[in-house]
Design an enzyme around this catalytic site. Structure first.
Site, mmCIF file in Angstrom:
data_model
loop_
_atom_site.group_PDB
_atom_site.id
_atom_site.type_symbol
_atom_site.label_atom_id
_atom_site.label_comp_id
_atom_site.label_asym_id
_atom_site.label_seq_id
_atom_site.Cartn_x
_atom_site.Cartn_y
_atom_site.Cartn_z
ATOM 1 N NE ARG A 56 -13.223 -11.229 -15.248
ATOM 2 C CZ ARG A 56 -14.544 -10.974 -15.157
ATOM 3 N NH1 ARG A 56 -15.029 -9.870 -14.592
ATOM 4 N NH2 ARG A 56 -15.424 -11.828 -15.654
ATOM 5 N N GLY A 57 -13.648 -9.808 -18.867
ATOM 6 C CA GLY A 57 -15.046 -10.028 -19.247
ATOM 7 C C GLY A 57 -15.212 -9.565 -20.688
ATOM 8 C CB ALA A 58 -16.548 -11.293 -23.672
ATOM 9 N NE ARG A 99 -7.595 -12.802 -20.998
ATOM 10 C CZ ARG A 99 -8.619 -13.020 -20.164
ATOM 11 N NH1 ARG A 99 -9.379 -12.002 -19.760
ATOM 12 N NH2 ARG A 99 -8.893 -14.241 -19.739
ATOM 13 C CD GLN A 205 -12.109 -15.151 -13.235
ATOM 14 O OE1 GLN A 205 -12.065 -16.177 -12.564
ATOM 15 N NE2 GLN A 205 -11.367 -14.965 -14.300
ATOM 16 C CG ASP A 246 -15.021 -15.122 -22.614
ATOM 17 O OD1 ASP A 246 -15.538 -15.839 -21.739
ATOM 18 O OD2 ASP A 246 -14.426 -14.057 -22.371
ATOM 19 C CG ASN A 255 -18.489 -18.427 -20.102
ATOM 20 O OD1 ASN A 255 -18.127 -17.259 -20.271
ATOM 21 N ND2 ASN A 255 -19.064 -18.805 -18.981
ATOM 22 C CE LYS A 256 -12.544 -17.387 -16.864
ATOM 23 N NZ LYS A 256 -11.160 -17.234 -17.388
HETATM 24 O O1 MRU Z 1 -10.937 -14.561 -17.933
HETATM 25 P P1 MRU Z 1 -12.108 -13.655 -17.787
HETATM 26 O O2 MRU Z 1 -12.399 -13.277 -16.382
HETATM 27 O O3 MRU Z 1 -12.030 -12.459 -18.712
HETATM 28 O O4 MRU Z 1 -13.324 -14.545 -18.302
HETATM 29 C C1 MRU Z 1 -14.604 -13.983 -18.316
HETATM 30 C C2 MRU Z 1 -15.673 -14.946 -18.636
HETATM 31 O O5 MRU Z 1 -15.430 -16.098 -18.951
HETATM 32 C C3 MRU Z 1 -17.076 -14.424 -18.642
HETATM 33 O O6 MRU Z 1 -17.976 -15.418 -18.279
HETATM 34 C C4 MRU Z 1 -17.418 -13.950 -20.065
HETATM 35 O O7 MRU Z 1 -16.469 -13.037 -20.520
HETATM 36 C C5 MRU Z 1 -18.755 -13.340 -20.148
HETATM 37 S S1 MRU Z 1 -18.783 -11.770 -19.389
HETATM 38 C C6 MRU Z 1 -20.249 -11.017 -19.653
#
Ligand code: MRU
Length: 351
Positions: A56-58, A99, A205, A246, A255-256
């Protein structure tokens, strides 16, 4: 999918690796209690890992997307280019469908597919080029995060307490992190900083991953629940906010879920709100209204981990992301520069 325990697998090193047709990456659903390395061997295994947030994470999703298509190339028995391209396109479509929100997932797939289609050689040369391009995405991401750290650390002062939301750390990238990369760089420069980590409901997270990474690295971190952010700001306990992203569109930062609330609170309290992200997260041909916000399953809200915490059958909303309008963003830190709010008008021209 084969799994094995490997103590210390998550450290200051690559979060995703290609090893002879196998993609190695930590299973983030198991952290912080177990450190398990996934051995991903097929496109379907990669798709599942992305869907359930093992990966996970962009920025990490960008690299995983490239490696996902590379797995298809590695295993292909295609005898001609048409068949190979059809298989790679199918793998790319499978990866992209897991996703909808993080643009890096789409960017990573498209980058390796475009590379494949630019090769004039035979099937074996195309397969090799796909694997090489996926590796290049990973290498570049690692370098970009260190550059983001260097560019962003000038915004951090000795003694700052920085609030962050979700996990934009080493675990969300190939190496070092974006928002946590800035924090790491400032720490490595000797600035005595502290971090407040929002736990980040529903999937935690912040509690599971950000608190884990920072604690492991000896960077002082205090965990709060998301609804405590306003209180800690009102008490003067936060100097800066830094988050990842993201997708950065012309008029907002995706973002999240919960990031928008933090940004509004920061604005109300006069606290700078910074976003750290590589250029691969910029999607300046689109606006906030174009972004598909991922809706995840209700059980993530009705349960706390595996423990049910809401009545059976209650209606639930579970958007995984929100969009912060640029008026709440003080600066966006990327690998080439820091864009301050006065520069955001440029975003319409950069696309
Ligand atoms: O659902 P996730 O855990 O993939 O979401 C991740 C986030 O929202 C992070 O803040 C984002 O991807 C930036 S990661 C460098």
């Amino acid at each position: 999918m084969q799994q094995h325990s490997s103590i210390g697998v998550v450290s200051k090193m690559r979060m995703i690796k290609w090893l002879n047709g196998v993609v190695l990456t930590p299973d983030q659903t198991k952290l912080p209690l177990q450190e398990v390395t996934l051995e991903i061997k097929t496109v379907d295994q990669m798709a599942e890992a992305i869907k359930v947030l093992r990966v996970r994470g962009a920025p990490l999703l960008g690299a995983a997307a490239g490696f996902g298509v590379a797995l298809a190339a590695y295993h292909s028995k295609a005898k001609n280019k048409e068949k190979l391209f059809a298989e790679l396109d199918e793998a790319g479509a499978t990866i992209k469908s897991q996703r909808p929100t993080a643009v890096n997932l789409f960017w990573g797939v498209d980058r390796v597919l475009n590379k494949a289609k630019s090769i004039k050689g035979d099937v074996e040369e195309i397969k090799a080029a796909v694997i090489e391009e996926a590796q290049k995405i990973a290498d570049e991401d690692a370098a970009q995060n260190h550059a983001i750290g260097r560019n962003g650390s000038v915004l951090i002062e000795d003694g700052d307490t920085i609030l962050t939301h979700c996990n934009a750390g080493e675990l969300a990238t190939v190496e070092y992190g974006t928002a946590l990369g800035v924090i790491r760089a400032a720490w490595e420069e000797g600035k005595k900083i502290k971090v407040i980590a929002n736990e980040t409901r529903p999937l935690l997270q912040g509690a599971r991953l950000t608190a884990y990474e920072l604690k492991r690295d000896g960077i002082p971190v205090t965990l709060i629940t998301d609804n405590m952010a306003g209180y800690v700001m009102s008490e003067g306990l936060v100097d800066k906010v830094i988050v990842g992203s993201d997708r950065i569109v012309q008029d907002g930062v995706v973002n999240k879920i919960g990031t928008y609330s933090v940004a509004v609170l920061a604005h109300e309290h006069g606290i700078p709100f910074y976003v750290a992200a590589p250029k691969s997260t910029f999607d300046l041909t689109h606006k906030a209204a174009d972004v598909i916000i991922e809706e995840r399953k209700p059980e993530e809200v009705t349960h706390f981990g595996t423990c049910q915490s809401a009545p059976d059958g209650v209606a639930v909303m579970n958007p995984a992301f929100d969009i912060t309008p640029l008026k709440y963003v003080s600066a966006i830190i990327c690998e080439t520069q820091v864009y301050y709010s006065k520069d955001f008008g440029l975003f319409k021209k950069l696309r």
